[in-house]
Design an enzyme around this catalytic site. Structure first.
Site, mmCIF file in Angstrom:
data_model
loop_
_atom_site.group_PDB
_atom_site.id
_atom_site.type_symbol
_atom_site.label_atom_id
_atom_site.label_comp_id
_atom_site.label_asym_id
_atom_site.label_seq_id
_atom_site.Cartn_x
_atom_site.Cartn_y
_atom_site.Cartn_z
ATOM 1 N N TYR A 67 30.707 -24.179 -31.648
ATOM 2 C CA TYR A 67 30.973 -25.110 -32.766
ATOM 3 C C TYR A 67 30.219 -24.691 -34.025
ATOM 4 O O TYR A 67 29.334 -23.845 -33.997
ATOM 5 C CB TYR A 67 30.704 -26.555 -32.387
ATOM 6 C CG TYR A 67 29.322 -26.981 -31.951
ATOM 7 C CD1 TYR A 67 28.156 -26.487 -32.529
ATOM 8 C CD2 TYR A 67 29.183 -27.962 -30.967
ATOM 9 C CE1 TYR A 67 26.905 -26.931 -32.146
ATOM 10 C CE2 TYR A 67 27.935 -28.411 -30.576
ATOM 11 C CZ TYR A 67 26.805 -27.897 -31.169
ATOM 12 O OH TYR A 67 25.567 -28.358 -30.783
ATOM 13 N N GLU A 68 30.649 -25.277 -35.139
ATOM 14 C CA GLU A 68 30.143 -24.916 -36.476
ATOM 15 C C GLU A 68 30.386 -23.448 -36.805
ATOM 16 O O GLU A 68 29.673 -22.844 -37.594
ATOM 17 C CB GLU A 68 28.639 -25.244 -36.611
ATOM 18 C CG GLU A 68 28.247 -26.650 -36.230
ATOM 19 C CD GLU A 68 29.084 -27.722 -36.892
ATOM 20 O OE1 GLU A 68 29.593 -27.486 -37.995
ATOM 21 O OE2 GLU A 68 29.249 -28.802 -36.297
ATOM 22 N N GLY A 69 31.414 -22.872 -36.216
ATOM 23 C CA GLY A 69 31.755 -21.471 -36.458
ATOM 24 C C GLY A 69 31.331 -20.610 -35.301
ATOM 25 O O GLY A 69 30.142 -20.473 -35.011
ATOM 26 N N ARG A 77 24.844 -25.999 -39.768
ATOM 27 C CA ARG A 77 24.580 -24.690 -39.157
ATOM 28 C C ARG A 77 23.082 -24.460 -38.968
ATOM 29 O O ARG A 77 22.661 -23.897 -37.950
ATOM 30 C CB ARG A 77 25.220 -23.586 -40.001
ATOM 31 C CG ARG A 77 26.731 -23.554 -39.837
ATOM 32 C CD ARG A 77 27.415 -22.490 -40.665
ATOM 33 N NE ARG A 77 28.846 -22.455 -40.343
ATOM 34 C CZ ARG A 77 29.745 -21.704 -40.970
ATOM 35 N NH1 ARG A 77 29.368 -20.919 -41.981
ATOM 36 N NH2 ARG A 77 31.017 -21.730 -40.605
#
Length: 543
Positions: free
Chosen positions: A423-425, A285
């Site tokens: 992506y990555e949340g 992140r």
């Protein structure tokens, strides 16, 4: 001076204004100004000469699935080996595994240079570096010793395997199974959206994978595994179903992988897979923030160069003037500059806090910085992504029709960056995490740490209008935080407001970090009233 050189210069300037970095350097007295400058300059040279030439190549060639294996663009394999052999992947990984054990702050200062140069290839570096930390922490001694050094050297690489066709952010619905049979673990299921899930760059790929190992509902039944693409010299039972056809990041193969009783090694304790995987997720992140910053820096430079070269307008009886002379273009460039520098300051601030959460000799100080880093991480992830995309879009506006063509790189920057807030949340997931974990579960400790740091800087600031603006933004956030705390009894209403709450927090962070920028940096009467990526509503910097 090249754009990479300017980026180094601005990074060094902001490092010097980051209090956390001064505390980190106290633990690393060997990192004097000349050493840090030399490292960043070398990173810029490598990025400009080795990685940047592949930026367009990766976009044009893309990746192909040939006889069941992925073929990557020309030059990617050689550049990745050179990147790792030069020590860039292992900058902040432990000495015990062949890393350099440098501060994460220095790694985060260098990373945007590499992301700017070829963000698609750096997708492989990002997951492999994060996996190195995960394996060093969670793997058994033999596995860690076997894998981490190979990752650092660039001989092997790694992925993160979470998502499935019916379980994206909702990881509690993961159906991939891990079964202990015949003396070893076997994995069966389908994983999707796996960046560099297969490729021809390294000789071995390890998949850091979540799978269900018991019948407990939700995330409690998930365990973490390392699933190599070959096991003891034999090709593991992993197949590439397809490569996704994407809007951008064409040089990064996004794969759907099918696991059919594939041999695996359990990492850590059974049933604790998701908490353990956060060692990897948190670093990825922060890497997203670095990606957004790298693209923002590149797009800013293109916009400035074009504005100085492109001549149009002015009195009809005179030669046309550079469009940089037009007030509206000046306004646009000011916004580009300012939001990029705020993001740069935020990335460095976060990385320094993450360092101090482990390096500080005082327990209370470590806890303070750990709380602050956890609070700031979803903000840097999300707004780093949004600023990268927004800056590319604004740069395209400066270029006009030329920016919409492939003659200039900003259209690729825009396409490549759009995925970063997904992506990555996703943005929504980051907002929910920021509300439910950072405010409710942590009882506002990260918010309190932020307030302490911000008010300290406000008291020391000499720019009164900016100080007043920062104070107002903080007070607005504190007021909203009280309301969101009250709404914990009405979670559905709070969830609806989570995005706005997260944006109010970024407004406060941006106003605070603006104090580190020159008083007139990208902020004059031309940019007054411009809405930039800072908060829940149009945001005006006090000038």
């Amino acid at each position: 001076m090249t754009g990479f050189d300017r980026q180094v210069e601005k990074t060094i300037e902001l490092l010097g204004k980051t209090p956390g970095w001064r505390a980190v350097r106290a633990v690393h007295p060997d990192l004097d100004d000349s050493t840090v400058s030399a490292i960043l300059s070398e990173a810029a040279t490598f990025a400009a000469t080795v990685l940047a030439p592949l930026h367009g190549v990766g976009d044009r060639e893309g990746c192909e699935l040939v006889d069941g294996r992925v073929r990557t663009p020309s030059g990617f394999a050689d550049a990745y080996r050179r990147f790792c052999q030069a020590g860039w992947l292992g900058m902040d990984l432990p000495h015990a595994f062949g890393g350099q054990c440098l501060p994460q702050t220095l790694q985060a200062a260098c990373a945007p240079l590499f992301e700017r140069a070829c963000v698609s290839l750096m997708m492989l570096a990002g997951s492999s570096r994060a996996a190195g930390f995960l394996l060093a922490q969670a793997a058994d001694e033999d596995t860690a010793k076997e894998w981490v050094g190979k990752l650092i050297a660039g001989e092997w690489s790694a992925t993160i395997c979470i998502s499935e066709p019916d379980a994206g952010s909702d990881v509690g619905r993961i159906r991939t199974r891990g079964v202990f049979k015949d003396g070893h673990w076997q994995i069966s299921g389908v994983k999707s959206w796996i960046s560099f899930g297969d490729h021809d760059i390294t000789t071995r790929i390890g998949h850091c994978l979540l799978a269900r190992t018991n019948d407990q509902p939700g995330t409690r039944g998930l365990s973490l595994f390392l699933v190599p693409d070959d096991f003891e010299g034999v090709r593991n039972r992993i197949a590439v179903d397809r490569i996704e056809e994407k809007m951008g990041l064409h040089g990064s193969p996004t794969c759907v992988l099918h696991f059919d009783n594939a041999r695996a090694i359990m990492l850590g304790r059974e049933g604790s897979g998701l908490p353990q995987l956060f060692t990897m997720i948190e670093r990825m992140r922060l890497s997203t923030g670095c990606q957004g910053l790298g693209i923002a820096c590149a797009a800013c430079d293109v916009a400035h160069i074009y504005a100085l070269e492109r001549r149009q307008g002015g009195p009809a009886d005179h030669q046309p003037v550079a469009i940089a002379a037009h007030p509206d273009v000046q306004r646009q460039l000011a916004v580009l500059d300012r939001q990029t520098e705020i993001l740069r300051a935020a990335v460095l601030e976060l990385a320094a806090a993450m360092d101090l959460a482990t390096l500080s000799s005082d327990d209370a100080d470590r806890a303070f910085h750990a709380d602050f880093a956890a609070w700031l991480l979803p903000l840097v992830k999300n707004f780093g992504a949004e600023i990268g995309f927004d800056t590319a879009s604004r740069a395209m506006q400066v270029l006009g029709g030329a920016g919409y063509t492939r003659e200039w790189p900003v259209e690729q920057y825009l396409r490549d960056s759009r995925i970063m807030s997904i992506y990555e949340g996703t943005t929504g997931m980051q907002a929910l995490d920021f509300l439910t974990r950072r405010l409710w579960r942590d009882e506002g400790r990260g918010l309190a740490a932020f307030e302490t740091l911000a008010r300290r800087d406000i008291e020391a600031a000499t720019d009164q209008p900016s100080s007043s603006h920062a104070t107002n933004a903080i007070e607005n956030l504190l007021t909203m935080s009280k309301e969101m705390t009250r709404l914990s009894a009405e979670p559905e209403a709070a969830f609806y407001m989570a995005d706005g709450y997260m944006r109010a927090a970024w407004s406060a962070v941006a106003a605070w970090l603006s104090l580190r920028l020159p008083a007139n940096h990208g902020c004059d009467h031309h940019s007054h009233g411009e809405a930039v990526i800072t908060g829940a509503r149009p945001f005006t910097f006090a000038c």
